[in-house]
Design a protein around this motif. Structure first.
Motif, short mmCIF file in Angstrom:
data_model
loop_
_atom_site.label_atom_id
_atom_site.label_comp_id
_atom_site.label_asym_id
_atom_site.label_seq_id
_atom_site.Cartn_x
_atom_site.Cartn_y
_atom_site.Cartn_z
N GLN A 244 5.92 -2.67 -9.57
CA GLN A 244 5.08 -1.56 -8.72
C GLN A 244 4.25 -0.86 -10.00
O GLN A 244 5.20 -0.52 -10.96
CB GLN A 244 5.80 -0.43 -8.01
CG GLN A 244 5.95 -1.10 -6.47
CD GLN A 244 6.58 -0.14 -5.68
OE1 GLN A 244 7.90 -0.31 -5.01
NE2 GLN A 244 6.23 1.13 -5.35
N ARG A 249 -3.90 -2.81 -8.63
CA ARG A 249 -4.96 -3.09 -7.33
C ARG A 249 -5.43 -4.38 -7.22
O ARG A 249 -6.02 -4.96 -8.23
CB ARG A 249 -6.18 -1.89 -8.03
CG ARG A 249 -5.74 -0.75 -7.31
CD ARG A 249 -6.87 0.06 -7.78
NE ARG A 249 -6.02 1.28 -8.40
CZ ARG A 249 -6.01 1.14 -9.69
NH1 ARG A 249 -6.56 0.51 -10.66
NH2 ARG A 249 -5.41 2.29 -10.37
N SER A 250 -5.11 -4.88 -6.15
CA SER A 250 -5.69 -6.39 -5.84
C SER A 250 -6.45 -6.53 -4.63
O SER A 250 -5.87 -5.81 -3.56
CB SER A 250 -4.53 -7.51 -6.03
OG SER A 250 -5.08 -8.63 -5.88
N ALA A 251 -7.58 -7.13 -4.78
CA ALA A 251 -8.30 -7.29 -3.25
C ALA A 251 -9.10 -8.56 -3.51
O ALA A 251 -10.45 -8.35 -3.81
CB ALA A 251 -9.22 -6.02 -2.99
N LEU A 262 -8.41 1.66 -2.17
CA LEU A 262 -7.45 0.32 -1.91
C LEU A 262 -6.22 1.06 -1.73
O LEU A 262 -6.27 2.50 -2.12
CB LEU A 262 -7.46 -0.27 -3.05
CG LEU A 262 -8.30 -1.53 -3.48
CD1 LEU A 262 -7.96 -2.14 -4.50
CD2 LEU A 262 -8.86 -2.05 -2.16
N GLN A 265 -0.48 -0.40 -3.97
CA GLN A 265 -0.06 -1.96 -3.91
C GLN A 265 0.99 -2.23 -4.83
O GLN A 265 1.00 -1.48 -5.85
CB GLN A 265 -1.38 -2.88 -4.16
CG GLN A 265 -2.24 -2.70 -3.08
CD GLN A 265 -3.36 -3.55 -3.47
OE1 GLN A 265 -3.94 -3.85 -4.69
NE2 GLN A 265 -4.16 -4.33 -2.38
N THR A 277 0.38 -10.10 -3.11
CA THR A 277 0.26 -8.67 -3.20
C THR A 277 0.92 -7.91 -2.42
O THR A 277 1.06 -8.28 -1.05
CB THR A 277 -1.26 -8.32 -3.15
OG1 THR A 277 -1.96 -8.96 -4.07
CG2 THR A 277 -1.78 -6.92 -3.15
N VAL A 279 1.60 -4.69 0.11
CA VAL A 279 0.83 -3.57 0.47
C VAL A 279 1.78 -2.52 0.90
O VAL A 279 2.77 -2.62 1.47
CB VAL A 279 -0.04 -3.85 1.77
CG1 VAL A 279 -0.80 -2.53 2.18
CG2 VAL A 279 -0.86 -5.13 1.60
N LEU A 289 -6.54 0.54 4.58
CA LEU A 289 -6.24 -0.95 4.72
C LEU A 289 -7.65 -1.51 5.22
O LEU A 289 -7.38 -2.64 5.48
CB LEU A 289 -5.03 -0.81 5.79
CG LEU A 289 -3.70 -0.34 5.54
CD1 LEU A 289 -2.73 -0.45 6.44
CD2 LEU A 289 -3.30 -1.41 4.44
N GLU A 319 -0.10 -9.34 2.55
CA GLU A 319 -1.37 -9.12 2.72
C GLU A 319 -2.01 -9.48 4.06
O GLU A 319 -2.91 -8.75 4.80
CB GLU A 319 -2.44 -9.40 1.45
CG GLU A 319 -3.85 -8.66 1.74
CD GLU A 319 -4.59 -8.96 0.36
OE1 GLU A 319 -4.81 -10.29 0.03
OE2 GLU A 319 -4.75 -7.99 -0.32
#
Lengths: 772, 236
Positions: A244, A249-251, A262, A265, A277, A279, A289, A319
């Motif tokens: 952590q 930050r992943s998307a 976001l 994460q 990832t 959440v 979300l 995710e």
């Protein structure tokens, strides 16, 4: 008896060491690169034969000193050599243009080779004793089986930093146990003192944690300000860690139209490689979300009704579960082969949020994926293959050589069978250039529709493309106008492309949407099947050759690194094997008499390895996770081969018909190839037993040819036996590299054919070899 | 004995040679720079005169670690520590050209690294604001840029994902590390009519260099420009 026990222990230490260093170097380097280093290092077996060819006459009479000495040196070398290998700063990404990296690679190989060389020097000496050759060879193989099981236990119970202690202890014990045989040392505590004396210096090397290489994903994450490891769970399959940090930050493939933020994460890593990832939002009502609706993978849910029942293939950190819940799925079954993931999810609720992982509708099922799908016919509204971290690595070609039975013709077929009427399958992935994986998946769908004699292709298929990711959606009926409207609206609002037209024709005329994706003649676009389960591999050897001919960074931009390392392994193995074999030819034999002899043991070296590799890969289809399945199949193979070798000599002396059994090896191997896939529907314990039952006859018979031939020699044992050991050792390395390349380029059936040919050749040559 | 004497003489000569200052090293680098621009950048199609001039002017060798100086003008990226790299010269020039910078433009850069990209952009645009997440890299880049007179570059240590709200809006934004998505705050901080360049794709894989335009009405459009391979944007 004590020498046999010693051989058993020393052999177990070698195989255990091999598995341990594969594991440890995988943590610090890229996995395909590790394969290269280890394969070449195994040349130590062949080199020991070469050494004995030249010095066997000197060493064999002094075996009472040499055997314990080499065993002790092997024990002493395991940990220091591993520590030295860890200190070498190798950057595989630079290997294509930096000579310094080649020098480091050479140093790494030498470092890794030394322990194998020392141990195999010791192991070869008992083979020089004529009467016991079959037995010692049998104990050698059985010990290797024990080593595989020891490694499994060590991986399950010990931290990575302590793993190398296990083979060290086994080798030290092997040395100590051999002393009474050679020196009539009768007091047990003398042996304990000796083993302790060997082990003590190795303890000077601290059992610290394994260092991750600078280019490993986790190294980047841990450099982030405020980063911390928030959960950790180890097991046979690897060390899974959750990291952590505020900056994580992943998307993947998030639409540029997404207006929000976001949620917090984390990132999940297996052996330092990112697998998903986490959440960290506290409940499903968190508006942040909403981002999961703005990725290409969300398109499938736009076509589902709330309350749908969804199967997710593979654990990606949560995710995809969140997406299912955000879209109102009533049941989400996540199938994951690795039990460590499930254990971890259950033990750290502050990291693996309860509302996701303990949601009444969510179940995390530890199972072989294929078995999960075939045992759930007609149960789901959707089967989702998320774009996980594995696919990211695959896009770089790092796992292009790794098999996946989920995305093969049969795997996707099983997913389609698991659907309710009107259900859909969605397969997401990272974009590649050229888009070979997408074309291969589309080709699988085309073939599936043909096989099922159904008419949903291509009308039931759509591709949603974003900048980073894509999702292929398939329904076993033509997509309705409502479906298409929903998809079009989804893509319009998110600036994704909806692709409905493609051309999979051979040659250069391939189209994907409006885009011409020609120039693919250098790529392998055959649809992946269980016989060739490599959905992310697409590079041909000829394409690599063309790239090598061009200069500059751009030439290597599209290179499939895993395949490149595989080819490098083969080239190095061939070159080194041939050179070393040529250098170590016994001088006192005429070449006319030598070639059948060399050919016989070379065909055994190659044949054994290709059939073993074929069986391991077949095992990966029915057992899981892959690391466990490979270790189990390997252990079973070695055990039964060991039993074969133990009985070969006796059987040959009694009947004289052992060579007549050789042709049954291809038949037994064919049994493995054709029957093993049918085990997938059985319950796990029965599946394990049946795998062993299937491989037992083949492995047992494969234990015969080596000792049967060696046991027959009446003269010049000091040169012939080491030469056989060398030839078989070198060609085993060559065989394993060749098996890797042939599996990916030709398929497992080609391995079966090659293995069969090798053993048929051995059967033909046996009479001439036996006359020696 | 004679052999030993020769050895001593040879050694002394080597020591003496190594003590001679390398006159004209700067001039040598200038020539390397001009050759780099001609062969690696101009010949590959970068035409913007301001960008070419900036690439000729900025001493790249000062932005790479000492041990890599001899390779500073070669056609590939170089490591700068902490798993980060200074991009290939052509990529720096190409991305700068894509931004269509004009004097007076305000530029935001995510990922300062060595500071080289910011230095090049600063010679074409008005002001450059750059954010680096690694304290060590941010500090060294700041000192380097200030020390060599790049007074229109402001370096900040921090998480560039959120842009630099106080300095926004920007005429151009450049992201110099691979990301799996375009950070939404950067799109917000892009001025209507502005350009954003970012490598999108999986970590370590081939990425698509994506050019994002925000029109005067604030609508976003994107197009893929070329394939690249960047180190990952931290946190992605």
């Amino acid at each position: 008896m004590l020498l046999r026990l010693s051989v058993l222990l020393l052999s177990s230490s070698v195989l255990c060491y091999e598995i341990v260093i594969i594991r440890l170097l995988t943590i610090s380097h890229w996995q395909p690169f590790v394969t290269l280093a280890i394969s070449v290092a195994l040349l130590g077996f062949g080199i020991s034969g070469s050494v004995l060819v030249r010095t066997g006459g000197f060493l064999f009479p002094r075996r009472h000193v040499c055997y314990p000495l080499f065993a002790a040196l092997a024990a002493l070398s395991y940990r220091p050599m591993l520590a030295a290998a860890g200190l070498l700063r190798l950057e595989p990404a630079l290997i294509v243009r930096d000579l310094e990296q080649w020098a480091t690679l050479a140093l790494l190989v030498v470092t890794l080779t030394l322990p194998f060389l020392l141990a195999s020097l010791a192991l070869a000496l008992p083979l020089l004793e004529r009467e016991t050759v079959g037995r010692y060879y049998g104990w050698n193989l059985t010990g290797s089986c024990l080593g595989a099981l020891m490694a499994l236990a060590a991986l399950a119970l010990l931290p990575p930093g302590a793993l190398a202690g296990v083979p060290t202890a086994a080798a030290a014990a092997a040395c100590a146990v051999s002393l009474p045989h050679y020196h009539r040392l009768s007091r047990p505590y003398d042996m304990v003192i000796l083993a302790t004396a060997i082990l003590l210096p190795t303890l000077l090397i601290p059992f610290g944690p394994v260092r991750y290489g600078p280019y490993k994903d986790i190294s980047y994450a841990l450099l982030l300000p405020g980063s911390r490891i928030s959960a950790r769970e180890g097991g046979v399959t690897g060390l899974i860690q959750a990291v952590q940090a505020p900056a994580i930050r992943s998307a993947a493939g998030l639409s540029t139209g997404y207006p929000g933020q976001l949620p917090p994460q984390g990132a999940l890593f297996r052996d330092g490689d990112r697998i998903g990832t986490l959440v960290l939002a506290d409940d499903v009502a968190d508006t942040r979300l909403e981002y999961v609706r703005w990725q290409t993978g969300a398109a499938a849910y736009e076509m589902l009704t709330p309350g749908a029942e969804v199967a997710v293939v593979g654990f990606d950190g949560g995710e995809e579960m969140v997406r299912s819940l955000v879209y109102g799925a009533s049941r989400v079954a996540v199938a994951e082969a690795d039990p460590v993931a499930q254990r971890m999810a259950g033990s750290t609720p502050e990291v693996f949020k309860e509302w996701i992982f303990f949601h009444p509708g969510v179940s995390l099922v530890t199972s072989n994926i294929r078995s999960f799908l075939v045992s759930a016919p007609g149960r789901f509204d959707a089967v989702i293959f998320p774009a996980s971290g594995n696919l990211a690595a695959a896009a770089a070609g790092l796992t292009g050589t790794a098999e996946s039975y989920e995305l093969t013709h049969e795997g996707i077929g099983a997913a389609l069978e698991a659907l309710r009427e009107g259900g859909l399958v969605a397969i997401s992935g990272w974009n590649q250039e050229p888009p070979t994986a997408r074309l291969k998946i589309l080709a699988v769908l085309r073939d599936l529709a043909e096989d099922l004699n159904e008419s949903w292709y291509p009308e039931g298929v759509a591709v949603i493309e974003g900048w980073s990711t894509h999702t292929v959606i398939v329904r076993r009926t033509a997509l309705s106008a409502g479906d298409l409207d929903a998809l079009a609206a989804f893509c319009r609002s998110r600036a994704f492309s909806l692709v409905r037209k493609w051309d999979l024709g051979d040659g250069e005329g391939r189209m994907l949407g409006e885009r011409n994706v020609g120039g693919l003649e250098g790529y392998d676009l055959r649809p992946p099947v269980d016989d060739r389960p490599f959905p992310w591999h697409s590079m041909k050897v000829s394409q690599l050759g063309r790239m090598a001919g061009r200069r500059g960074e751009a030439a290597f931009l599209k290179v499939e690194w895993g395949f490149l390392f595989l080819i490098m392994t083969l080239v190095l193995s061939v070159a080194l094997s041939l050179v070393l074999l040529a250098l170590s030819r016994p001088a006192n034999r005429s070449s006319a008499a030598r070639w059948p002899f060399t050919l016989y043991f070379s065909s055994l070296g190659i044949g054994y390895m290709v059939i073993e590799v074929m069986t391991i890969k077949r095992g990966g289809l029915v057992l899981a996770p892959p690391a466990v399945s490979a270790a189990l199949v390997l252990a079973g193979f070695l055990l039964f081969s060991g039993l074969g070798s133990l009985t070969a000599g006796k059987l040959h002396r009694r009947t004289g018909h052992v060579p007549m059994l050789f042709p049954f090896i291809p038949i037994a191997a064919a049994g493995i190839y054709f029957l093993m896939p049918h085990l997938v529907q059985l319950a796990t314990p029965i599946r394990v037993i049946m795998v062993l039952v299937l491989l037992a006859p083949c492995a047992y018979l494969m234990g015969f040819p080596f000792p049967a031939a060696l046991g027959g020699f009446r003269t010049r044992r000091e040169s012939l036996v080491p030469w056989a050991w060398a030839a078989s050792g070198y060609t085993s390395v060559l065989g394993s590299s060749l098996a890797g390349v042939l599996a990916i380029t030709g398929g497992l059936f080609v391995l079966l054919l090659l293995g069969a040919a090798c053993y048929v050749l051995a059967a033909i040559l046996f009479p001439r070899v036996a006359r020696e | 004995m004679i052999l030993t004497r020769y050895r001593i003489i040879a050694l002394a000569a080597l020591v003496a040679l190594s003590a001679i200052p390398v006159h004209g090293a700067g001039a040598g680098y200038k020539a390397l720079r001009e050759r780099m621009v001609k062969r690696q950048i101009e010949d590959r199609g970068v035409k913007n005169p301001a960008v070419l001039e900036a690439m000729k002017e900025v001493p790249r060798h000062l932005f790479v670690p000492e041990r890599y100086r001899s390779e500073a003008y070669e056609d590939h990226p170089l490591p700068i520590g902490l798993g980060q790299t200074i991009s290939q010269p052509y990529i720096v020039a190409f991305m700068t050209e894509l931004l269509q910078l004009k004097p007076g433009d305000r530029v935001f850069e995510l990922g300062t690294g060595s500071g080289y990209q910011a230095a090049v952009a600063s010679r074409v645009a008005g002001e450059v604001f750059t954010v680096e997440i690694y304290r060590e890299l941010a500090a060294s880049a700041e000192a380097r840029l200030a020390g060599h007179g790049y007074s229109n570059v402001t370096v900040r240590e921090g998480d560039g994902y959120f842009g630099w709200e106080e300095k926004a809006p920007f005429d151009a934004i450049i992201v110099t590390a691979a990301a799996d998505h375009i950070p939404p705050p950067l799109l917000e901080q892009l001025r209507p009519g502005g350009r954003l360049v970012i490598p999108l794709g999986g970590p370590f894989s081939v990425q698509q260099l994506v050019m994002v335009n925000k029109d005067l009405k604030g609508r976003i459009s994107e197009r893929g420009v070329m394939l690249v391979r960047f180190v990952p944007l931290l946190g992605h």
